[in-house]
Design a protein around this motif. Sequence first.
Motif, PDB file in Angstrom:
ATOM      1  N   ASP A 169       1.133  -1.233  -0.062  1.00  0.00           N
ATOM      2  CA  ASP A 169      -0.262   0.351   0.196  1.00  0.00           C
ATOM      3  C   ASP A 169       0.855   1.257   0.087  1.00  0.00           C
ATOM      4  N   LEU A 170       0.197   2.076  -0.896  1.00  0.00           N
ATOM      5  CA  LEU A 170       1.422   3.625  -1.054  1.00  0.00           C
ATOM      6  C   LEU A 170       1.723   4.022   0.306  1.00  0.00           C
ATOM      7  N   TYR A 171       0.226   4.360   0.576  1.00  0.00           N
ATOM      8  CA  TYR A 171       0.678   5.366   2.128  1.00  0.00           C
ATOM      9  C   TYR A 171       0.789   4.649   3.521  1.00  0.00           C
ATOM     10  N   ALA A 172       0.972   3.117   3.076  1.00  0.00           N
ATOM     11  CA  ALA A 172       1.477   2.328   4.770  1.00  0.00           C
ATOM     12  C   ALA A 172       2.993   3.140   4.405  1.00  0.00           C
ATOM     13  N   ALA A 173       3.578   2.653   3.049  1.00  0.00           N
ATOM     14  CA  ALA A 173       4.957   2.787   2.466  1.00  0.00           C
ATOM     15  C   ALA A 173       5.078   4.304   3.325  1.00  0.00           C
ATOM     16  N   VAL A 174       4.477   4.927   2.917  1.00  0.00           N
ATOM     17  CA  VAL A 174       5.020   6.630   3.106  1.00  0.00           C
ATOM     18  C   VAL A 174       4.241   7.288   4.566  1.00  0.00           C
ATOM     19  N   ASP A 175       4.043   6.607   5.013  1.00  0.00           N
ATOM     20  CA  ASP A 175       3.832   6.590   6.874  1.00  0.00           C
ATOM     21  C   ASP A 175       4.832   5.657   7.214  1.00  0.00           C
ATOM     22  N   LEU A 176       5.597   4.268   7.063  1.00  0.00           N
ATOM     23  CA  LEU A 176       7.057   4.044   7.717  1.00  0.00           C
ATOM     24  C   LEU A 176       7.568   4.572   6.720  1.00  0.00           C
TER      25      LEU A 176
END
Length: 174
Positions: A74-81
């Motif tokens: 997931d793109l948003y999960a990658a950004v968050d991490l």
Amino acid sequence: MNTSIVGKQFELTEAIKGYIEGGFDSLSKYSLDIISARAVITADEKKGRKGFGVELIINLAHMDTVVIKQKEKDLYAAVDLAVERAKKVLRRHHDKVTAHRTKTEETPSVKEVAEKIDGVDEIVPMELDLYKPMEIEEALEKLKESGRQFLVFNDQEAKLRVLYKRTDEKFGLY
């Protein structure tokens, strides 16, 4: 702080750009001199699986560049991490800069502390005579002769002991 958001093999929407800029804004709370921050978003498809890669490149003044790479489905999960990892690196650097003493700042000696205290009873640094063991009776006589409140010494069994005057004119022993 200059920010740059780039998409490789991926078209960025305004929502994604806003989300990444919000992550960059959260990095400014550490009061570090961040010169620039760059995000490179890539889309990968391997073995039929879609995934996203986020690479954050943060340039700090007086420090090396921080590069963080994160891959997730997931793109948003990658950004968050990736942003959380960047926060961790920046927090550690901020703590190192602000909380820890540098090597030039040494702990002051007793004499230096005594010289800095104004309006307080004078502090006189003393060397302890701990080198030769003493009998308790010998230490008691030495304490009576000196007029001090306590005496620190090693007894015959090499234990560190403290002999002190109590308020009722008797003596105590630790």
